[in-house]
Design a protein around this motif. Sequence first.
Motif, short mmCIF file in Angstrom:
data_model
loop_
_atom_site.label_atom_id
_atom_site.label_comp_id
_atom_site.label_asym_id
_atom_site.label_seq_id
_atom_site.Cartn_x
_atom_site.Cartn_y
_atom_site.Cartn_z
N ALA A 70 8.45 -4.36 -1.30
CA ALA A 70 8.98 -2.99 -1.27
C ALA A 70 9.76 -2.68 -2.54
CB ALA A 70 9.86 -2.80 -0.03
N GLY A 71 10.58 -3.63 -3.00
CA GLY A 71 11.32 -3.42 -4.24
C GLY A 71 10.39 -3.25 -5.43
N SER A 72 9.32 -4.04 -5.47
CA SER A 72 8.33 -3.91 -6.54
C SER A 72 7.66 -2.54 -6.51
CB SER A 72 7.28 -5.01 -6.43
OG SER A 72 7.86 -6.30 -6.53
N ASP A 73 7.32 -2.09 -5.31
CA ASP A 73 6.71 -0.76 -5.17
C ASP A 73 7.63 0.34 -5.72
OD1 ASP A 73 4.41 -1.74 -3.99
OD2 ASP A 73 5.14 -1.49 -1.95
N LEU A 74 8.92 0.22 -5.43
CA LEU A 74 9.88 1.22 -5.90
C LEU A 74 9.96 1.23 -7.42
CD1 LEU A 74 12.77 0.65 -3.31
CD2 LEU A 74 11.34 2.69 -3.51
N VAL A 75 9.99 0.04 -8.02
CA VAL A 75 10.14 -0.04 -9.48
C VAL A 75 8.90 0.50 -10.19
CG1 VAL A 75 10.43 -1.61 -11.43
CG2 VAL A 75 11.77 -1.96 -9.37
N VAL A 76 7.70 0.08 -9.73
CA VAL A 76 6.47 0.54 -10.39
C VAL A 76 6.31 2.05 -10.25
CG1 VAL A 76 3.96 0.43 -10.36
CG2 VAL A 76 5.27 -1.66 -10.13
N SER A 77 6.53 2.56 -9.05
CA SER A 77 6.39 4.01 -8.84
C SER A 77 7.35 4.80 -9.72
CB SER A 77 6.63 4.36 -7.36
OG SER A 77 5.71 3.70 -6.53
N ALA A 253 -5.41 -3.23 0.14
CA ALA A 253 -4.90 -2.01 -0.48
C ALA A 253 -4.45 -2.26 -1.91
CB ALA A 253 -3.74 -1.45 0.35
N PHE A 254 -4.06 -3.50 -2.22
CA PHE A 254 -3.60 -3.82 -3.57
C PHE A 254 -4.76 -4.18 -4.49
CE2 PHE A 254 -2.13 -6.84 -6.81
CZ PHE A 254 -1.09 -6.13 -7.38
N TYR A 255 -5.63 -5.08 -4.04
CA TYR A 255 -6.65 -5.63 -4.94
C TYR A 255 -7.89 -4.74 -5.07
CZ TYR A 255 -4.09 -10.00 -5.37
OH TYR A 255 -3.14 -10.94 -5.66
N ILE A 256 -8.29 -4.05 -4.01
CA ILE A 256 -9.49 -3.21 -4.11
C ILE A 256 -9.32 -2.07 -5.12
CG2 ILE A 256 -10.94 -1.57 -2.85
CD1 ILE A 256 -10.88 -3.42 -0.47
N PRO A 257 -8.21 -1.30 -5.09
CA PRO A 257 -8.05 -0.27 -6.13
C PRO A 257 -7.99 -0.85 -7.53
CG PRO A 257 -6.58 0.17 -4.28
CD PRO A 257 -7.15 -1.20 -4.05
N LEU A 285 -1.23 4.19 -7.96
CA LEU A 285 -0.11 4.57 -7.10
C LEU A 285 -0.39 4.38 -5.62
CD1 LEU A 285 1.00 7.85 -8.91
CD2 LEU A 285 2.12 5.62 -8.99
N LEU A 286 -1.67 4.33 -5.24
CA LEU A 286 -2.02 4.27 -3.83
C LEU A 286 -1.41 3.07 -3.09
CD1 LEU A 286 -3.70 5.90 -1.78
CD2 LEU A 286 -5.63 4.38 -2.29
N PRO A 287 -1.48 1.84 -3.63
CA PRO A 287 -0.92 0.71 -2.87
C PRO A 287 0.57 0.86 -2.58
CG PRO A 287 -2.31 -0.06 -4.66
CD PRO A 287 -2.14 1.41 -4.87
N ILE A 294 1.50 0.74 6.16
CA ILE A 294 0.78 -0.33 6.84
C ILE A 294 1.74 -1.20 7.64
CG2 ILE A 294 -0.54 -2.46 6.48
CD1 ILE A 294 -1.86 -1.04 4.06
N TYR A 295 2.82 -1.62 7.01
CA TYR A 295 3.77 -2.49 7.71
C TYR A 295 4.53 -1.72 8.79
CZ TYR A 295 3.16 -6.84 5.23
OH TYR A 295 2.64 -8.02 4.77
N GLY A 296 4.80 -0.43 8.54
CA GLY A 296 5.50 0.36 9.55
C GLY A 296 4.67 0.61 10.79
N VAL A 297 3.35 0.73 10.62
CA VAL A 297 2.46 1.04 11.74
C VAL A 297 1.96 -0.24 12.42
CG1 VAL A 297 0.22 2.03 12.37
CG2 VAL A 297 1.74 3.26 10.81
N MET A 298 1.63 -1.27 11.65
CA MET A 298 0.93 -2.43 12.18
C MET A 298 1.84 -3.61 12.54
SD MET A 298 -2.51 -2.46 9.81
CE MET A 298 -3.31 -3.64 10.90
N THR A 299 3.09 -3.60 12.09
CA THR A 299 4.01 -4.68 12.41
C THR A 299 4.93 -4.24 13.54
OG1 THR A 299 3.95 -5.41 10.10
CG2 THR A 299 5.70 -6.31 11.50
#
Length: 315
Positions: A70-77, A253-257, A285-287, A294-299
């Motif tokens: 999650a932290g990585s997602d925030l920084v990249v975005s 979601a990470f590797y396919i895009p 940006l999609l991942p 994904i984690y909010g819905v499936m976990t």
Amino acid sequence: MSDSNKTDFTNPSTFILLGIPGLEAAHVWISIPFCTMYAIAILGNLTILFIVKKEPSLHGPMYYFLCMLAGSDLVVSTSIVPKMLSIFWFSSREINVSACLTQMYFIHCISSIESGTLAAMALDRYVAICDPLRHSTILTNPVVAKIGLAMVLRSTMVILPFPLLARRWPYCRTNIIPKPHCVHIAVLKLACTDTSISSYYGLFVLFCVTGVDVIFITVSYTQILRAIFSLPTKDTRLKTLGTCSSHLCVILAFYIPHLSSSVMYRFGQNVAVHFHVLIANMFLLLPHMLNPIIYGVMTRQIRDRLLLLFTHKGT
């Protein structure tokens, strides 16, 4: 006069980011999905961090790695979207060369950290399913911290030559980057010298960092699936597989895009430039938007805490 112009242009102090070439008239409309994706990524990943911090039952290896993701997602975005929106909304296309190289470093470095984090999460799932009785003794908090630190150090050191080498090259062809952000391959194309060292090093990083992570994830899940299919009942197999479902979806979601974008770049010479750039940015940006969803819905643990949080706020 021509010599003076040439001198001024050699090693310019700024680069020009075009945004989506050929679609400048539609930049404001194009900004809407990117702005929406950014807002979802920020809100979703901050929510994941907040829930894990507040809920003691989630203080375990899987959720620590999830916080790293999650932290990585925030920084990249945040490294990409604000400048992109300034181009779309205010035509602010100039970017200082140092700022461009810094953005390039963060994009590639944090993406590498994300790849390593997904590999670490695969290790967690492997131990949890294949050796569950020793999970708490193998993946202790100090071990998790060391794995996380190793992922960060690996990425920061391996990606560091990208901007260092790029800083050395002379730039005299053009200072225009036909993208809304700075990435390694786009900057290399501006250099007016042989950049094969950087190109070969980029391939080295691709195969020896991302490639190793993919191999590790594949081997881990091969062992995980063997363990799952050796379980006695169908219900047990499905329940155990369900504990991996969110992680598997995040991996895809990470590797396919990333793979699709690479394939399009290598073999999509006949694709229109604006379409290529637009899709490549969506893939980038999609991942970061999908991971918290994904984690909010499936976990179940996160979903339950999230519902509880909104229920308490509503009462």
